[in-house]
Design an enzyme around this catalytic site. Structure first.
Site, mmCIF file in Angstrom:
data_model
loop_
_atom_site.group_PDB
_atom_site.id
_atom_site.type_symbol
_atom_site.label_atom_id
_atom_site.label_comp_id
_atom_site.label_asym_id
_atom_site.label_seq_id
_atom_site.Cartn_x
_atom_site.Cartn_y
_atom_site.Cartn_z
ATOM 1 N N HIS A 158 0.839 -1.315 -0.045
ATOM 2 C CA HIS A 158 0.239 0.113 -0.067
ATOM 3 C C HIS A 158 0.930 1.367 0.066
ATOM 4 C CE1 HIS A 158 -3.683 -2.395 0.442
ATOM 5 N NE2 HIS A 158 -3.111 -2.823 1.827
ATOM 6 N N ASP A 282 -4.226 -12.740 4.178
ATOM 7 C CA ASP A 282 -5.567 -12.311 4.648
ATOM 8 C C ASP A 282 -6.456 -12.963 3.468
ATOM 9 O OD1 ASP A 282 -4.390 -10.536 2.699
ATOM 10 O OD2 ASP A 282 -4.646 -9.027 3.982
HETATM 11 N N1 Q9C Z 1 -12.424 -2.230 7.867
HETATM 12 C C1 Q9C Z 1 -2.390 -5.282 4.438
HETATM 13 O O1 Q9C Z 1 -3.060 -6.357 4.291
HETATM 14 N N2 Q9C Z 1 -7.771 -1.239 7.118
HETATM 15 N N3 Q9C Z 1 -2.848 -4.043 4.766
HETATM 16 C C2 Q9C Z 1 -8.965 -1.807 6.857
HETATM 17 C C3 Q9C Z 1 -11.292 -2.576 7.107
HETATM 18 C C4 Q9C Z 1 -6.750 -1.335 6.321
HETATM 19 C C5 Q9C Z 1 -4.265 -3.921 5.159
HETATM 20 C C6 Q9C Z 1 -10.028 -1.640 7.607
HETATM 21 C C7 Q9C Z 1 -6.289 -2.565 6.092
HETATM 22 C C8 Q9C Z 1 -4.758 -2.645 5.472
HETATM 23 C C9 Q9C Z 1 -0.871 -5.181 4.115
HETATM 24 ZN ZN ZN Z 2 -3.895 -7.190 2.916
#
Ligand code: Q9C
Ligand code: ZN
Length: 349
Positions: A158, A282
């Protein structure tokens, strides 16, 4: 037990923010240091990480952003604050050009969300996470290993040239991909984290040499919302060198497998000679912040199909928040890749 060469440095554990803004309130930070601890503990021997310095980081990130990351937490403390540095005002488009000193302005300037606090150890951990990706890449480029695994918290995908976001600060994946390209390799990046890899996409969006392909949750329903839609296909010289395959919440291995076949077709068409796999666990059915339905055994299936490309693969760890299942899920994925030294290829049949 995992047997593929894996790289990790304990200095990566220095990053430990307390909380993130989530659905209108503060919750415990999901990208916990215990994620890496769990995965690291599952390897009989983790290989040491070399220090390649700042130069490869600056091939991807702007110098002023890197300087911001290095100093943000101490600037925060100097402004009389405690805890983790986090922004609350974000500039839109043209306003981003303003050069401001105030730490709150700079936190807004160099980020796009409130999920990415900067803690005291964030710079140190991020620096070593990038070095881990570079060291794992070097093992492939030097011909020592056919494929390798970079255990890279904090994650990468990201983060863009001049921004952090989504628990990511330096883009380890892009830094390694860029280094590989500069070493003469033809690189494809396949991003299979649940979330779209907006930072990686942005970095290579106008680049004809590096293919970026991502399979992820539809940004109409999932973070990061503003990137990862099917119509984003690259721009300028990079037109056609970005491929986004968004899938609905609830996706299982059947639909996922069809997207994967399409993604692998694009990697083949690019005639890549090195694959960088941005791997998030994930997509697992029990992940607490995500909504696909992949099972543990699916990771072996996915890895087997990727391995059938018959390319060297640099696997870079991204997300995955079902912490107790994480080491097993990573192990399952890695079991699909060749573990032997590259020289094994030279043994006559
Ligand atoms: N309601 C990675 O997996 N927050 N980043 C999401 C959902 C951010 C995930 C909230 C998620 C970032 C590397
Ligand atoms: Zn992710």
């Amino acid at each position: 037990m995992n047997s593929i060469a894996a790289y990790f440095d304990r200095r990566q554990l220095a990053h430990a923010p307390l909380q993130e803004l989530h659905n209108g309130g503060w919750t415990a930070y999901a990208e916990k240091a215990s994620r890496a601890e769990q995965i690291a503990a599952s390897f009989p021997d983790l290989r040491p990480v070399r220090d390649y310095g700042l130069e490869p980081l600056l091939q991807v990130h702007d110098r002023d952003y890197v300087e911001f990351l290095r100093s943000a937490h101490s600037d925060w403390r100097a402004a009389g604050r405690s805890g983790d540095a986090i922004g609350y005002t974000w500039p839109v488009v043209r306003r981003r050009r303003l050069k401001l000193d105030r730490i709150d302005a700079r936190l807004g300037r160099y980020s796009y969300d409130a999920a990415t606090p900067i803690a005291e150890g964030t710079w140190e951990a991020s620096y070593w996470s990038a070095q881990t990706a570079l060291t794992a890449l070097a093992a492939i480029l030097d011909g020592e290993m056919r494929s390798s695994f970079a255990l890279c918290p904090p994650p990468a995908h990201h983060s863009g040239r001049d921004y952090c976001g989504g628990y990511c600060y330096l883009n380890n994946t892009a830094i390694a991909a860029e280094q590989a390209r500069r070493s003469g390799r033809r690189v494809a990046i396949l991003d299979i984290d649940y979330h779209h890899g907006n930072g990686t996409q942005d970095i290579f969006y106008e680049d004809p040499d590096v293919l970026f392909v991502s399979i992820h949750a539809d940004p109409a329903t999932d973070y990061p919302f503003f990137w990862g839609h099917a119509e984003e296909r690259g721009e300028g010289a990079g037109a056609g060198k970005t491929l986004n395959l968004p899938l609905p919440q609830g996706t299982d291995i059947e639909a996922y497998g069809r997207a994967l076949d399409e993604a692998l077709g694009a990697v083949r068409a690019h005639k890549a000679d090195l694959l960088v796999l941005s791997y998030g666990a994930d997509t697992f059915e029990e992940d607490p912040i995500s909504h696909f339905r992949l099972r543990r055994s699916d990771y072996r299936t996915i890895a087997g199909r990727i391995a059938a490309l018959d390319l060297p693969v640099l696997i870079v760890m991204e997300g995955g928040y079902a912490i107790d299942a994480l080491a097993l899920n990573v192990g399952e994925l890695l079991s699909g890749f060749v573990a032997e030294p590259k020289d094994a290829d030279l043994i006559p049949q």
